[in-house]
Scaffold this motif. Sequence first.
Motif, short mmCIF file in Angstrom:
data_model
loop_
_atom_site.label_atom_id
_atom_site.label_comp_id
_atom_site.label_asym_id
_atom_site.label_seq_id
_atom_site.Cartn_x
_atom_site.Cartn_y
_atom_site.Cartn_z
N PRO A 1 8.32 10.95 4.24
CA PRO A 1 8.42 10.18 5.76
C PRO A 1 7.17 10.05 6.29
O PRO A 1 6.97 9.06 7.04
CB PRO A 1 9.44 11.11 6.30
CG PRO A 1 9.25 12.51 5.77
CD PRO A 1 9.04 12.03 4.25
N TYR A 2 6.25 10.83 5.91
CA TYR A 2 5.18 10.82 6.58
C TYR A 2 4.21 9.66 5.98
O TYR A 2 3.40 8.85 6.71
CB TYR A 2 4.09 12.11 6.37
CG TYR A 2 4.89 13.56 6.49
CD1 TYR A 2 4.93 13.91 7.73
CD2 TYR A 2 5.58 14.15 5.69
CE1 TYR A 2 5.49 15.20 8.26
CE2 TYR A 2 6.22 15.15 6.06
CZ TYR A 2 6.15 15.64 7.22
OH TYR A 2 6.84 16.87 7.69
N ALA A 3 4.24 9.35 4.78
CA ALA A 3 3.82 8.39 4.07
C ALA A 3 4.53 6.95 4.65
O ALA A 3 3.77 6.02 4.65
CB ALA A 3 3.72 8.39 2.48
N PRO B 1 0.96 6.21 -6.38
CA PRO B 1 1.97 7.29 -6.19
C PRO B 1 1.64 8.95 -6.87
O PRO B 1 0.85 8.92 -7.85
CB PRO B 1 3.16 7.02 -7.22
CG PRO B 1 2.48 5.75 -7.81
CD PRO B 1 1.16 5.59 -7.23
N THR B 2 2.13 9.78 -6.18
CA THR B 2 1.78 11.28 -6.33
C THR B 2 2.89 12.00 -6.11
O THR B 2 3.77 11.78 -5.29
CB THR B 2 0.60 11.61 -5.53
OG1 THR B 2 -0.43 10.59 -5.29
CG2 THR B 2 0.08 12.98 -5.60
N MET C 1 -12.06 -0.72 -0.28
CA MET C 1 -10.74 -0.48 -0.64
C MET C 1 -10.34 0.96 -0.34
O MET C 1 -11.17 1.73 -0.40
CB MET C 1 -10.36 -0.77 -2.15
CG MET C 1 -8.80 -1.02 -2.41
SD MET C 1 -8.13 -2.77 -1.73
CE MET C 1 -6.39 -2.61 -2.06
N LEU C 2 -9.19 1.02 0.69
CA LEU C 2 -9.03 2.47 0.68
C LEU C 2 -7.76 2.64 -0.17
O LEU C 2 -6.98 1.69 -0.58
CB LEU C 2 -8.01 2.41 2.20
CG LEU C 2 -9.09 1.93 3.42
CD1 LEU C 2 -8.38 1.40 4.61
CD2 LEU C 2 -10.24 2.83 3.50
N THR C 3 -7.47 3.83 -0.32
CA THR C 3 -6.47 4.62 -1.33
C THR C 3 -5.60 5.56 -0.74
O THR C 3 -6.06 6.30 0.10
CB THR C 3 -7.23 5.33 -2.41
OG1 THR C 3 -8.16 4.28 -3.31
CG2 THR C 3 -6.03 5.70 -3.57
N LEU C 4 -4.35 5.38 -0.57
CA LEU C 4 -3.24 6.00 -0.09
C LEU C 4 -2.57 7.03 -1.28
O LEU C 4 -1.71 6.18 -2.02
CB LEU C 4 -2.33 5.39 1.07
CG LEU C 4 -1.47 6.28 1.58
CD1 LEU C 4 -2.30 6.79 2.80
CD2 LEU C 4 -0.12 5.67 1.91
N ARG C 5 -2.84 8.16 -1.21
CA ARG C 5 -1.87 9.06 -2.02
C ARG C 5 -0.57 9.23 -1.54
O ARG C 5 -0.71 9.69 -0.44
CB ARG C 5 -2.57 10.23 -2.40
CG ARG C 5 -4.15 10.18 -3.07
CD ARG C 5 -3.87 9.33 -4.72
NE ARG C 5 -2.96 10.43 -5.61
CZ ARG C 5 -3.66 11.06 -6.48
NH1 ARG C 5 -5.03 10.99 -6.56
NH2 ARG C 5 -2.90 11.86 -7.09
N TYR C 6 0.58 8.79 -2.24
CA TYR C 6 1.89 8.73 -1.42
C TYR C 6 3.05 9.11 -2.28
O TYR C 6 2.74 8.93 -3.64
CB TYR C 6 2.00 7.53 -0.43
CG TYR C 6 2.52 6.55 -1.75
CD1 TYR C 6 1.85 5.97 -2.62
CD2 TYR C 6 4.01 5.83 -1.13
CE1 TYR C 6 2.45 5.14 -3.55
CE2 TYR C 6 4.54 5.03 -2.22
CZ TYR C 6 3.90 4.58 -3.36
OH TYR C 6 4.39 3.70 -4.21
N SER C 7 4.14 9.32 -1.86
CA SER C 7 5.35 9.19 -2.44
C SER C 7 6.39 8.53 -1.69
O SER C 7 6.35 8.40 -0.42
CB SER C 7 5.85 10.74 -2.75
OG SER C 7 7.11 10.66 -2.62
#
Lengths: 205, 205
Positions: free
Chosen positions: B11-13, B33-34, B1-7
């Motif tokens: 716009p980049y996420a 979410p971060t 599993m990959l984890t994306l730290r995002y909001s």
Amino acid sequence: MLTLRYSPASPYARKVRIAAIELGLIDKIEFVPTSVAPGQPNDEYTKITPLKKLPVLILDNGDVILDSHVIVEYLDELAGGGKLIPASGPDRWRVKSDHSLLQGMLDSMLLCRYERMVRPEGLKWQAWSDDHWNRAWAGMARFNQKTEVLSRPLDIVQIALACVLGYADFRYADCGWRKAFPNLDAVNERMLSRPSIKISVPPKA
Amino acid sequence: MLTLRYSPASPYARKVRIAAIELGLIDKIEFVPTSVAPGQPNDEYTKITPLKKLPVLILDNGDVILDSHVIVEYLDELAGGGKLIPASGPDRWRVKSDHSLLQGMLDSMLLCRYERMVRPEGLKWQAWSDDHWNRAWAGMARFNQKTEVLSRPLDIVQIALACVLGYADFRYADCGWRKAFPNLDAVNERMLSRPSIKISVPPKA
């Protein structure tokens, strides 16, 4: 012939110059000095790149390559590929991520400089410049611990690191990075023995 | 599993999310979410990336991939390669350069937002925010004329462009880009028929 629009003070352009020397491509590139500054228009250069940022590489066919991380990848491919950036595997992504980290550190150091030294007096926001300086500093602390990165053969991460440290000397001469990060000091001294690194040290501020 | 730290506002996420959907990889990524903001510390996230910028992708082995342009290249390779970014040839460098240009436009739109909407009153420097807004606007004008880019099959340039335009709607709702750039309006409307683009439109500001 390739054309690099650059400034001697730009750490991003320095990275491209060092890479071009190390890849044996320096004689294929004409260096054209260009002046950009925040808040000041440069219509001629904005036609080449709306971002008004240095450097860009202009190809024979008129294609404009940006930004510096793409230029370096282009030059690496032109030199045969896999020279400064691993061609495949987990190390490729580690190198590209470390390169992004160092780019972001430079971005923060430039934002900090604009805030402290270029922005008009009375309009400075301390929390902003502190935040960006802290990002660059935390990044240096990170690389100071990455001894396997510092000791391997030359690659784009070490070149970008030399540009970060050279920019710290150029714009933040009293920041004390050598005392705080002895491993970076050692690798910087070692890299300065390479002509590509030594010849491209920024002019005195 | 990959984890994306995002909001959801980044716009980049958003670009990474759209790419992951289009590449068929969305089910392999956990979205965490971060919260980050200029001038505000986030010690937990700074340990992951000293730059404190979103997004980063965390691999099973703990490797942290940044920034968004590298994440997208990684996902493209994971999906077989050459899907959203040409694998070789002049088009590879054109796409990567256009991608850099759109990244820089987003960077300038964010700097403009921080200047106008986040920086304390009394500390704003009009020439700075105007300069950065002009870079983003000149970039939109550039892409409005690139009809061959707007009409080809979906790639990372079109995805990044949708994120620029979505961010303009999100933070600069009255800027008037649709009237100024009818070709961008048309491609944006067409892209909004794709579920990946539609589902990722930023929340109301």
